[in-house]
Structures are given as C-alpha cells and as structure tokens.
Design a protein around this motif. Structure first.
Motif, PDB file in Angstrom:
ATOM      1  N   GLU A  50     -32.376   3.020   7.852  1.00 18.62           N
ATOM      2  CA  GLU A  50     -33.126   3.171   9.105  1.00 18.62           C
ATOM      3  C   GLU A  50     -32.839   2.005  10.050  1.00 18.62           C
ATOM      4  N   ILE A  51     -32.782   0.800   9.502  1.00 22.58           N
ATOM      5  CA  ILE A  51     -32.567  -0.386  10.336  1.00 22.58           C
ATOM      6  C   ILE A  51     -31.121  -0.463  10.835  1.00 22.58           C
ATOM      7  N   ILE A  52     -30.168  -0.277   9.936  1.00 24.26           N
ATOM      8  CA  ILE A  52     -28.754  -0.292  10.342  1.00 24.26           C
ATOM      9  C   ILE A  52     -28.475   0.867  11.299  1.00 24.26           C
ATOM     10  N   GLY A  53     -29.146   1.998  11.070  1.00 26.84           N
ATOM     11  CA  GLY A  53     -28.908   3.191  11.884  1.00 26.84           C
ATOM     12  C   GLY A  53     -29.305   3.045  13.326  1.00 26.84           C
ATOM     13  N   ILE A  54     -30.031   2.003  13.654  1.00 26.76           N
ATOM     14  CA  ILE A  54     -30.364   1.738  15.061  1.00 26.76           C
ATOM     15  C   ILE A  54     -29.108   1.400  15.859  1.00 26.76           C
ATOM     16  N   GLN A  55     -28.168   0.710  15.219  1.00 22.86           N
ATOM     17  CA  GLN A  55     -27.031   0.146  15.952  1.00 22.86           C
ATOM     18  C   GLN A  55     -26.160   1.172  16.680  1.00 22.86           C
ATOM     19  N   PRO A  56     -25.732   2.263  16.017  1.00 29.88           N
ATOM     20  CA  PRO A  56     -24.827   3.184  16.713  1.00 29.88           C
ATOM     21  C   PRO A  56     -25.412   3.775  17.992  1.00 29.88           C
ATOM     22  N   GLU A  57     -26.719   4.056  17.994  1.00 28.70           N
ATOM     23  CA  GLU A  57     -27.330   4.660  19.184  1.00 28.70           C
ATOM     24  C   GLU A  57     -27.788   3.627  20.202  1.00 28.70           C
ATOM     25  N   ALA A  58     -28.264   2.475  19.728  1.00 30.48           N
ATOM     26  CA  ALA A  58     -28.681   1.422  20.655  1.00 30.48           C
ATOM     27  C   ALA A  58     -27.509   0.999  21.537  1.00 30.48           C
ATOM     28  N   ASN A  59     -26.320   1.209  21.041  1.00 29.43           N
ATOM     29  CA  ASN A  59     -25.090   0.934  21.788  1.00 29.43           C
ATOM     30  C   ASN A  59     -25.047   1.676  23.127  1.00 29.43           C
ATOM     31  N   TRP A  60     -25.814   2.781  23.230  1.00 29.95           N
ATOM     32  CA  TRP A  60     -25.767   3.610  24.441  1.00 29.95           C
ATOM     33  C   TRP A  60     -27.008   3.490  25.320  1.00 29.95           C
ATOM     34  N   ILE A  61     -27.965   2.649  24.959  1.00 27.37           N
ATOM     35  CA  ILE A  61     -29.182   2.528  25.776  1.00 27.37           C
ATOM     36  C   ILE A  61     -28.847   2.091  27.201  1.00 27.37           C
ATOM     37  N   THR A  62     -27.985   1.112  27.348  1.00 22.80           N
ATOM     38  CA  THR A  62     -27.663   0.609  28.695  1.00 22.80           C
ATOM     39  C   THR A  62     -26.735   1.542  29.463  1.00 22.80           C
ATOM     40  N   ARG A  63     -26.177   2.537  28.784  1.00 24.20           N
ATOM     41  CA  ARG A  63     -25.219   3.440  29.442  1.00 24.20           C
ATOM     42  C   ARG A  63     -25.704   4.888  29.478  1.00 24.20           C
ATOM     43  N   ALA A  64     -26.981   5.106  29.201  1.00 22.20           N
ATOM     44  CA  ALA A  64     -27.522   6.467  29.274  1.00 22.20           C
ATOM     45  C   ALA A  64     -27.368   7.002  30.690  1.00 22.20           C
ATOM     46  N   PRO A  65     -27.092   8.294  30.841  1.00 22.64           N
ATOM     47  CA  PRO A  65     -26.773   8.842  32.158  1.00 22.64           C
ATOM     48  C   PRO A  65     -27.957   9.006  33.111  1.00 22.64           C
ATOM     49  N   SER A  66     -29.177   8.844  32.618  1.00 25.02           N
ATOM     50  CA  SER A  66     -30.343   8.978  33.490  1.00 25.02           C
ATOM     51  C   SER A  66     -31.495   8.163  32.909  1.00 25.02           C
ATOM     52  N   THR A 107     -25.710  -9.387   1.826  1.00 21.15           N
ATOM     53  CA  THR A 107     -24.621  -9.849   0.951  1.00 21.15           C
ATOM     54  C   THR A 107     -23.887  -8.689   0.280  1.00 21.15           C
ATOM     55  N   GLY A 108     -24.225  -7.457   0.655  1.00 24.36           N
ATOM     56  CA  GLY A 108     -23.511  -6.291   0.142  1.00 24.36           C
ATOM     57  C   GLY A 108     -23.931  -5.844  -1.239  1.00 24.36           C
ATOM     58  N   ARG A 109     -25.046  -6.362  -1.759  1.00 16.21           N
ATOM     59  CA  ARG A 109     -25.495  -5.977  -3.100  1.00 16.21           C
ATOM     60  C   ARG A 109     -26.370  -4.727  -3.081  1.00 16.21           C
ATOM     61  N   GLN A 110     -26.814  -4.320  -1.909  1.00 17.63           N
ATOM     62  CA  GLN A 110     -27.495  -3.044  -1.744  1.00 17.63           C
ATOM     63  C   GLN A 110     -26.837  -2.287  -0.597  1.00 17.63           C
ATOM     64  N   LYS A 111     -26.865  -0.961  -0.699  1.00 16.97           N
ATOM     65  CA  LYS A 111     -26.149  -0.115   0.246  1.00 16.97           C
ATOM     66  C   LYS A 111     -27.094   0.478   1.284  1.00 16.97           C
ATOM     67  N   TYR A 112     -26.486   1.070   2.297  1.00 15.04           N
ATOM     68  CA  TYR A 112     -27.186   1.907   3.268  1.00 15.04           C
ATOM     69  C   TYR A 112     -26.331   3.149   3.475  1.00 15.04           C
ATOM     70  N   SER A 113     -26.842   4.128   4.167  1.00 11.55           N
ATOM     71  CA  SER A 113     -26.141   5.403   4.298  1.00 11.55           C
ATOM     72  C   SER A 113     -24.758   5.233   4.927  1.00 11.55           C
ATOM     73  N   SER A 114     -23.782   5.879   4.329  1.00  8.14           N
ATOM     74  CA  SER A 114     -22.394   5.773   4.800  1.00  8.14           C
ATOM     75  C   SER A 114     -22.233   6.252   6.240  1.00  8.14           C
ATOM     76  N   ILE A 115     -23.101   7.129   6.700  1.00  9.91           N
ATOM     77  CA  ILE A 115     -22.957   7.750   8.026  1.00  9.91           C
ATOM     78  C   ILE A 115     -22.971   6.727   9.151  1.00  9.91           C
ATOM     79  N   PHE A 116     -23.646   5.604   8.922  1.00 13.22           N
ATOM     80  CA  PHE A 116     -23.824   4.644  10.009  1.00 13.22           C
ATOM     81  C   PHE A 116     -22.648   3.694  10.161  1.00 13.22           C
ATOM     82  N   ASN A 117     -21.575   3.952   9.414  1.00 17.12           N
ATOM     83  CA  ASN A 117     -20.364   3.160   9.557  1.00 17.12           C
ATOM     84  C   ASN A 117     -19.310   3.847  10.425  1.00 17.12           C
TER      85      ASN A 117
END
Length: 316
Positions: A50-66, A107-117
């Motif tokens: 959930e936390i890592i998954g913020i990054q891909p979409e937050a990337n577009w907050i400043t560039r949203a079309p409206s 440190t990479g000892r726990q994973k998160y969903s692969s989709i967010f990469n």
C-alpha cells in the motif's frame, strides 16, 4: 514437561475448534507460532504494498489534466496511505514492531507486490491501475474480510470499500479516454496492454508453485487459491473491457462453455520471478525513494514521540 505438552495440546484444540467453527482468532487468543509468523509475513507485505503503491500514481498528481482529476488522484493516494497505516496497526497486534518491519522492507528482507515495480508512462496508466490493479486487489482482498484473524479481517472491510471506489474511478477515467480522440483512445489501449499481464501476476504464482497458499487456506487466512482468484478476475474483466471498447492483450482469451470460464494464455512467470528478485523496471527506484522519504520524515516521528511523551506525563 508432560503438563506443558498437555496444555499446548489443549490450546491447539481450542484454536482448531475456533477455525472449524469459522470464529475469529483475536490478539490475546493462543495461536501456533507458525500461524502468527504467516500472518506477520502476509500483513506486512500487504502494508508495504500500500505504501510503495503510492509512488507510481503520485508521479502524476502534478500533471493531472484537470483540477477534478487532480483532486480525485490526491484523495486516492491519501486513501492508500491510510490503508498502509491500518495494516501496520493490525500486524502490531501480533507482536511485530513497525520499525522492524520498515527496516526489513528497506533492506529487502520483506517484499511488496510485484505490480508496483512497473512505470507509469502516461496519464492513462492512472486509469489502468485503478481498473486493473485495484480491481485485482479487490478480487484478492474481499475474501480477506472473512480472514480467521480478527484485526486483519476488520481492517479489510474499510480497505475494500475504498478500493472498490478506486476501481470505479479508474474505469471511468479509461472510459473517458476510450470515447475521446484517437490519440486518447490509443493511449488507453497502450496502458491496458502494459498492465494486463502484471495484474494477473498480482495473485501470486500458480498453486502448484506457491509456498504458502495451501497452509494459509487451511488456517482460513485465505479463502481461495491463487489460481481461483486469478480466474475470477479474468472472468470479471473481459466483459468490462468490452464495455470500455478496449482489447485485452491476449490472443488466447476466449469463453470456454464446458468450464464456464474464460480461457487465457500462459503467464510469463520468468518475468514475475525476475521482478521479485529486484530486477524489475523500477525496483531500485521504488526502494530508494521509500528510504529517502523515511529518512526525511525522521524529524516528524521524533517530534510526535516527544509530544506524546510530554502530554502523557502531564496527564499522569
């Protein structure tokens, strides 16, 4: 030693009876160490996602079309941050420390969903994530509302309601693009082409390769296998894609009258394993950004702790 063994056997019998009766296991109840460990692994991975998954979409907050689209996306990102906090709170009821879990993530000892990469290359990716990624999350997570562990199940009720709203937002965004200009429609189709297969990978490896699925189902942490949930997701998405006027990128996708389900083509599990190993398009970027955010937020955590300690002393 005999008395201790008898006590452990009695506790385990109570635990097994609670599972058999579909009752909830609560934090103060006795539970096998393996059950606790499995829950910590799963809930922590969910919280990290959930936390890592913020990054891909937050990337577009400043560039949203409206302004409307920006407000919707900001609200969604805020929701996802909240989901992470609910889940970290749930896993803390099992005796895990949030600081330790975050250290394991960093440190990479726990994973998160692969989709967010995977990268978000265009505005249409925000719609594809909402429709496909959040749609896959809902398919996977609604059964978790009946998870045998009470705090996790209760957290999932609110999370699923909000994820359902996010899925509708993504679908509506793609619908607007698919009914727009030729360039907008092409952008929507390209996003779906790139996100479809990673979305199918979100459910985890095939059942015969999953290290945890069978035991999680026996403990009623999960209610359905990876392959069952993946099939359910495909069956939901095909008619939705037709309504959107978009094509799912699988030439082998077709209705099977005998099975009563859609057949779909083979998934590239080699790609899935590479992403899990840290070799996805954005693995290094995602973790680097997460570490930096954690370090830059240290002063906030320290101030909050000092404030809590000061006011706690005043009340006492």
């Amino acid at each position: 030693m005999t008395t201790m063994a008898a006590d452990a056997g009695a506790y385990e019998a109570v635990f097994d009876a609670a599972l058999a009766a579909d009752e909830r296991i609560e934090p103060r109840d006795w539970m096998p160490d393996e059950y606790r460990t499995s829950l910590i692994r799963q809930i922590a991975q969910h919280a990290h996602s959930e936390i890592i998954g913020i990054q891909p979409e937050a990337n577009w907050i400043t560039r949203a079309p409206s302004l409307r689209r920006k407000a919707i996306l900001m609200a969604k990102v805020q929701d996802e941050a909240g989901h992470g906090l609910y889940l970290y709170s749930a896993v803390e009821t099992l005796g895990a420390r949030r600081e330790d879990l975050l250290d394991k993530l960093h440190t990479g000892r726990q994973k998160y969903s692969s989709i967010f990469n995977y990268p978000t290359l265009t505005w249409a990716d925000v719609g594809a994530i909402g429709w496909l990624v959040d749609g896959a999350a809902i398919t996977n997570q609604v059964p978790l509302c009946r998870c045998s562990y009470g705090p996790y199940a209760r957290a999932m009720v609110r999370i699923c309601k909000e994820e359902s709203f996010h899925q509708r937002q993504g679908y509506e965004l793609l619908l607007a693009l698919s009914r727009g200009t030729e360039a907008q429609r092409a952008m929507a189709q390209d996003a779906v082409d790139r996100w479809w297969w990673p979305s199918l990978m979100m459910f985890g490896p095939p059942d015969d390769e999953s290290a945890h699925s069978a035991q999680s189902m026996a403990w009623k942490i999960k209610r359905h296998s990876n392959d069952e949930l993946r099939q359910r997701f495909v069956d939901i998405c095909v008619p939705q894609a037709e309504s959107l006027g978009l094509t799912l990128p699988d030439p082998e996708l077709r209705w099977n009258e005998e099975r009563g389900h859609y057949d779909f083509g083979p998934i590239d599990w080699a790609e899935f394993r590479e992403v899990l190993r840290g070799n996805g398009p954005c693995n290094a970027q995602r973790i680097s950004q997460r570490r930096r955010a954690h370090e830059e937020g240290a002063w906030v955590r320290e101030a909050a702790a000092a404030y809590a300690a000061k006011h706690g002393e005043a009340r006492s």
